[in-house]
Design a protein around this motif. Structure first.
Motif, PDB file in Angstrom:
ATOM      1  N   VAL A   1      -0.319   7.118  -8.369  1.00 50.49           N
ATOM      2  CA  VAL A   1      -0.009   6.132  -9.253  1.00 50.49           C
ATOM      3  C   VAL A   1       1.153   6.472 -10.037  1.00 50.49           C
ATOM      4  O   VAL A   1       2.436   5.773  -9.947  1.00 50.49           O
ATOM      5  CB  VAL A   1      -0.859   5.970 -10.171  1.00 50.49           C
ATOM      6  CG1 VAL A   1      -0.527   5.053 -11.316  1.00 50.49           C
ATOM      7  CG2 VAL A   1      -2.526   5.434  -9.650  1.00 50.49           C
TER       8      VAL A   1
ATOM      9  N   LEU B   1      -2.006  -1.634 -10.980  1.00 47.00           N
ATOM     10  CA  LEU B   1      -0.966  -1.045 -10.634  1.00 47.00           C
ATOM     11  C   LEU B   1       0.182  -1.978 -10.042  1.00 47.00           C
ATOM     12  O   LEU B   1       1.182  -1.721 -10.322  1.00 47.00           O
ATOM     13  CB  LEU B   1      -1.159   0.109  -9.235  1.00 47.00           C
ATOM     14  CG  LEU B   1      -0.059   0.573  -8.485  1.00 47.00           C
ATOM     15  CD1 LEU B   1       0.827   1.630  -9.572  1.00 47.00           C
ATOM     16  CD2 LEU B   1      -0.707   1.444  -7.258  1.00 47.00           C
TER      17      LEU B   1
ATOM     18  N   THR C   1      -2.986   6.374  -4.451  1.00 52.52           N
ATOM     19  CA  THR C   1      -3.381   4.928  -4.683  1.00 52.52           C
ATOM     20  C   THR C   1      -4.640   4.688  -3.436  1.00 52.52           C
ATOM     21  O   THR C   1      -5.199   3.679  -3.982  1.00 52.52           O
ATOM     22  CB  THR C   1      -2.142   4.231  -4.226  1.00 52.52           C
ATOM     23  OG1 THR C   1      -1.675   4.089  -2.790  1.00 52.52           O
ATOM     24  CG2 THR C   1      -1.052   4.465  -5.198  1.00 52.52           C
TER      25      THR C   1
ATOM     26  N   LEU D   1      -7.862   4.452  -5.425  1.00 49.02           N
ATOM     27  CA  LEU D   1      -8.145   3.250  -6.568  1.00 49.02           C
ATOM     28  C   LEU D   1      -9.243   2.209  -6.177  1.00 49.02           C
ATOM     29  O   LEU D   1      -9.087   1.894  -4.905  1.00 49.02           O
ATOM     30  CB  LEU D   1      -6.778   2.869  -6.906  1.00 49.02           C
ATOM     31  CG  LEU D   1      -5.748   3.681  -7.394  1.00 49.02           C
ATOM     32  CD1 LEU D   1      -4.415   2.953  -7.858  1.00 49.02           C
ATOM     33  CD2 LEU D   1      -6.300   4.567  -8.787  1.00 49.02           C
TER      34      LEU D   1
ATOM     35  N   GLU E   1       0.928  -1.178   0.190  1.00 43.70           N
ATOM     36  CA  GLU E   1       0.001  -0.153  -0.131  1.00 43.70           C
ATOM     37  C   GLU E   1       0.823   1.068  -0.077  1.00 43.70           C
ATOM     38  O   GLU E   1       1.785   1.153   0.791  1.00 43.70           O
ATOM     39  CB  GLU E   1      -0.836  -0.083   1.284  1.00 43.70           C
ATOM     40  CG  GLU E   1      -1.872  -1.111   1.311  1.00 43.70           C
ATOM     41  CD  GLU E   1      -2.824  -1.332   0.388  1.00 43.70           C
ATOM     42  OE1 GLU E   1      -3.177   0.035  -0.473  1.00 43.70           O
ATOM     43  OE2 GLU E   1      -3.293  -2.145  -0.350  1.00 43.70           O
TER      44      GLU E   1
ATOM     45  N   LYS F   1      -5.985  -0.915  -8.201  1.00 42.23           N
ATOM     46  CA  LYS F   1      -4.986  -1.345  -7.529  1.00 42.23           C
ATOM     47  C   LYS F   1      -4.161  -2.217  -8.136  1.00 42.23           C
ATOM     48  O   LYS F   1      -2.815  -2.771  -8.010  1.00 42.23           O
ATOM     49  CB  LYS F   1      -5.222  -1.707  -5.957  1.00 42.23           C
ATOM     50  CG  LYS F   1      -5.775  -0.444  -5.323  1.00 42.23           C
ATOM     51  CD  LYS F   1      -6.025  -0.777  -3.730  1.00 42.23           C
ATOM     52  CE  LYS F   1      -6.231   0.623  -3.148  1.00 42.23           C
ATOM     53  NZ  LYS F   1      -6.583   0.332  -1.626  1.00 42.23           N
TER      54      LYS F   1
END
Length: 282
Positions: A96, A141, A130, A133, A90, A138
């Motif tokens: 991002v 990502l 983030t 998201l 996390e 995620k």
């Protein structure tokens, strides 16, 4: 060990005390293919993948990944391998773009971070933190961080767990694009439809060994399995018959019923049916 193999494993063994997790496993993954590794919990799948990734030491056997023994791999080898775990981590307060640019600095020849963000479908979220998201975003990502180093080989661990159907299919398109660009992909998944959709070949692990490897359509001689024809009789009950020539049987039924056959279905064993048989479950 041939040049067309991204992964070659012979006689792999790993035990934890008295528990044998991997018991003489053999495996070969060709360069450029999508290979799905299937198996129930406790079958040795996770241990095998961790050994291939260089995260876990083995007790015995020969292993070559991109021509290198992962147990003795260096940073140069690691830069050629991408890993997308079930959760990379996390980075709530970073955007991002900041996260992907930061990870790009870990590699000697990274891909262009902004191009990677676009390729995984996050261009519109590049400036978003983030924590804002969605779960699917995620996961995209996570993939961006796995491919930023231009890996020749990408490991995907349960990539769509928790996705809704639409998000899963969008993610599948992303994986297809990576495969089309020549990336070798090893996919572990519990979703049999995912393996059937994405994989060139699938391998089934049970009891610490690979018990079968084939294309999804041919695994366990699936293509030669009998079809089940079912129809509804005049009294409302359902009758079933297995046949190697279902078209002929349907023609007979159509003649018997004078046209349309009530409640007609023709099915063959699914990949899930074959898989469950292989791992000894009903």
């Amino acid at each position: 060990m041939t040049n067309n193999l991204a992964i070659s494993v012979r006689g792999l063994r790993k035990s934890y005390g008295d528990n044998t997790a991997v018991d003489g496993l053999d495996l070969a993954v060709h360069r450029g293919e999508v290979f799905a590794l299937l198996g129930p919990n406790g079958a040795g799948k996770t241990t095998t993948v961790e050994i291939l990734e260089g995260f876990r030491q083995r007790d015995g056997g020969d292993v070559s990944v991109l021509g290198v023994d992962p147990a003795r791999a260096d940073a140069a080898w690691r830069s050629r391998v991408g890993i997308v775990l079930q959760g990379t981590g996390e980075f709530d307060e970073l955007t991002v773009r900041e996260v992907v640019h930061h990870f790009a600095g870990f590699y000697p020849e990274p891909d262009d971070p902004d191009d990677v963000i676009s390729r995984v479908g996050l261009a519109g979220k590049a400036g978003s933190r983030t924590h804002a998201l969605s779960g699917g975003q995620k996961r995209r990502l996570d993939v961006a961080l796995g491919i930023i180093g231009r890996p020749e080989l990408l490991f995907l661990d349960e990539p769509t767990t928790g996705f809704d159907p639409e998000a899963r299919r969008e993610f599948w398109e992303l994986i297809r694009g990576l495969a089309a660009a020549g990336t070798t992909i090893v996919l572990t998944t519990h979703y049999l439809d995912e393996a059937e959709t994405l994989a060139d070949r699938v391998g089934v692990i049970a009891g610490g060994r690979v018990v079968a490897v084939d294309t999804p359509a041919k695994l366990g001689e699936r293509e030669n399995a009998l079809a089940t024809v079912a129809w509804r009789t005049p009294d409302g009950s359902v009758e079933r018959a297995q046949s190697a020539t279902p078209t002929a049987l349907v023609a007979e039924l159509a003649a018997r019923y004078g046209g349309e056959v009530p409640g007609l279905t023709v099915t063959r064993p699914t990949l899930e049916d074959i898989y469950l048989t292989m791992i000894g479950q009903r």
